[in-house]
Design a protein around this motif. Sequence first.
Motif, PDB file in Angstrom:
ATOM      1  N   HIS A 273      -3.240   0.158  -8.627  1.00 46.09           N
ATOM      2  CA  HIS A 273      -3.237   1.614  -8.785  1.00 46.09           C
ATOM      3  C   HIS A 273      -4.647   2.125  -9.064  1.00 46.09           C
ATOM      4  N   ALA A 276      -6.713   2.118  -5.858  1.00 47.38           N
ATOM      5  CA  ALA A 276      -6.273   3.200  -4.966  1.00 47.38           C
ATOM      6  C   ALA A 276      -6.715   4.557  -5.495  1.00 47.38           C
ATOM      7  N   LYS A 334       7.297   5.626  -5.422  1.00 49.30           N
ATOM      8  CA  LYS A 334       6.997   5.161  -4.071  1.00 49.30           C
ATOM      9  C   LYS A 334       6.977   6.294  -3.052  1.00 49.30           C
ATOM     10  N   ILE A 337       3.898   8.969  -3.505  1.00 53.09           N
ATOM     11  CA  ILE A 337       2.568   8.365  -3.374  1.00 53.09           C
ATOM     12  C   ILE A 337       2.304   7.920  -1.936  1.00 53.09           C
ATOM     13  N   SER A 377       0.197  12.835  -4.159  1.00 49.09           N
ATOM     14  CA  SER A 377      -0.077  11.436  -4.508  1.00 49.09           C
ATOM     15  C   SER A 377      -1.024  11.231  -5.680  1.00 49.09           C
ATOM     16  N   ILE A 381      -0.409   8.585  -8.794  1.00 52.08           N
ATOM     17  CA  ILE A 381      -1.015   7.255  -8.859  1.00 52.08           C
ATOM     18  C   ILE A 381      -1.360   6.927 -10.308  1.00 52.08           C
ATOM     19  N   TRP A 454      -3.999   3.536   0.968  1.00 47.84           N
ATOM     20  CA  TRP A 454      -2.555   3.477   1.254  1.00 47.84           C
ATOM     21  C   TRP A 454      -2.056   2.025   1.185  1.00 47.84           C
ATOM     22  N   THR A 456      -3.432  -0.494  -0.365  1.00 49.57           N
ATOM     23  CA  THR A 456      -3.528  -0.966  -1.743  1.00 49.57           C
ATOM     24  C   THR A 456      -2.330  -0.504  -2.568  1.00 49.57           C
ATOM     25  N   MET A 457      -1.928   0.770  -2.376  1.00 50.48           N
ATOM     26  CA  MET A 457      -0.791   1.291  -3.122  1.00 50.48           C
ATOM     27  C   MET A 457       0.516   0.637  -2.680  1.00 50.48           C
TER      28      MET A 457
END
Length: 466
Positions: A273, A276, A334, A337, A377, A381, A454, A456-457
């Motif tokens: 997180h 990102a 989910k 984000i 988002s 995050i 994106w 990474t998240m």
Amino acid sequence: MATQAQSEKIQPRVIGAVLATGLMSLSGVIIETAMNVTFPTLMRQFHVTTGTVQWITTLYLTIVACIVPISSYLKRRFTMKRLFVTANLLFIAGIIVDGLAPNFPLLLIGRMIQAFGTGIALPLIFNIILEQVPLSRVGLMTGIGTLVTAIGPAVGPTYGGILVTRLSWRYIFWILLPFLIISFLIGLKTIRQNTPTATEHFDWPSMLGIMVTFGGLIYGFSAISTHSWLSLSVGGPIVLGVLGLIYFSYRSLHVQSPVIQLRTLQNRAFSGHLLAFFLTQITSLGLSFILPNYLQLVDRQTAFIAGIIVFPGALVGAAFAPVGGQILDRFGSKRPILLGLGLATVSLLGMTLLARQMSVGVTLAIFVSYMVGIGLSFGNIMTSGLKHLSSDLKADGNALMNALQQFAGAVGTALVSAIIANSQAMSGLTLAQKTARGSQFALVVLCLVGALAWMTMWWALAQRKH
């Protein structure tokens, strides 16, 4: 049912505390971005060079980035009201100094004083939310808290441009003074302490490591637009910053009471997180540099019109921040984000493909789409990442996120400005053509950064299963 509904209700006092700290933080962000449009005026009035006037931003960012990481220590050591009062009075003092500054050194001193206030204030709003808002409403309130970072960078240039054109750059400070006084009075009435403080040793060698790290890295990246990547002016400070980071990390892991608990990074979900969050802020600040320059140099718009065009996107992003928070509170992290980051990345891709012939209307439409994605988002995050940490580490996680947010601003701006400057230095084309070409390449880089955020998240959200 009545008891549950009451426990999920946000107390008016807490809303007042968030408003008070939010007003102070917003003032800091607005002045930070508004001052950028005053550089030509300040250079003429105080007879300083471009390199000298840029210290207004570079020094401010460096101080804020150094103060934010110690916010978790400050929270453990002092009451929230004491921190708020200190930050607010510092900010007011800095504004008065700058409003009256007869020369450039005093103007710089005023900005330094404001930076200390902003560095204390920025994490404070989220510490209040995390500690005093019911868990089921944290997403909503964090979304409201991120309005500061969503709307401030877009309001600032417009606000500064109007005042510099119609009145004087000094009004950038004076107009905000009543709002800070209102913030001060509301904060005195509403901010309460829910957890006890404790006397704790402050590790000054670690603070030195923080100063060397952010001082070196921010100065080095800020110099990229005017010096070669391999020059001593760029490479020297960056190497020094990396060495400072290594020293700070080693010391933090080996002292009994570190300034900030780096063991938060052992949590893979939080680390994802955090990365990102950093990457997303790079795209936001990079794009906020590209668009005004593109509109002025390629579409031939004035600075005032360029600011007005960007402003609706900021308002939309601000409006969608609490909406995204409500979606998180109801459906989980989910959906908002990944949907938001996906929309932001697709918007960047659209700008990239159309960069050579982007009209004002197309620019506005795509930027609004991008800001909808950021609104859905960005705040979520932070909310989602901090939920992976235990209560005793949330303040440290908040400090890390806010610190990297400041550093990301310097990296994003430096990266795209260097790309565009290199393109403008080429021969054979008009300035408008070279700016469009450089902007397109910079957008390609931001598009790749957005896609990495994106992915990474997606990885970080999957860590919940393990």
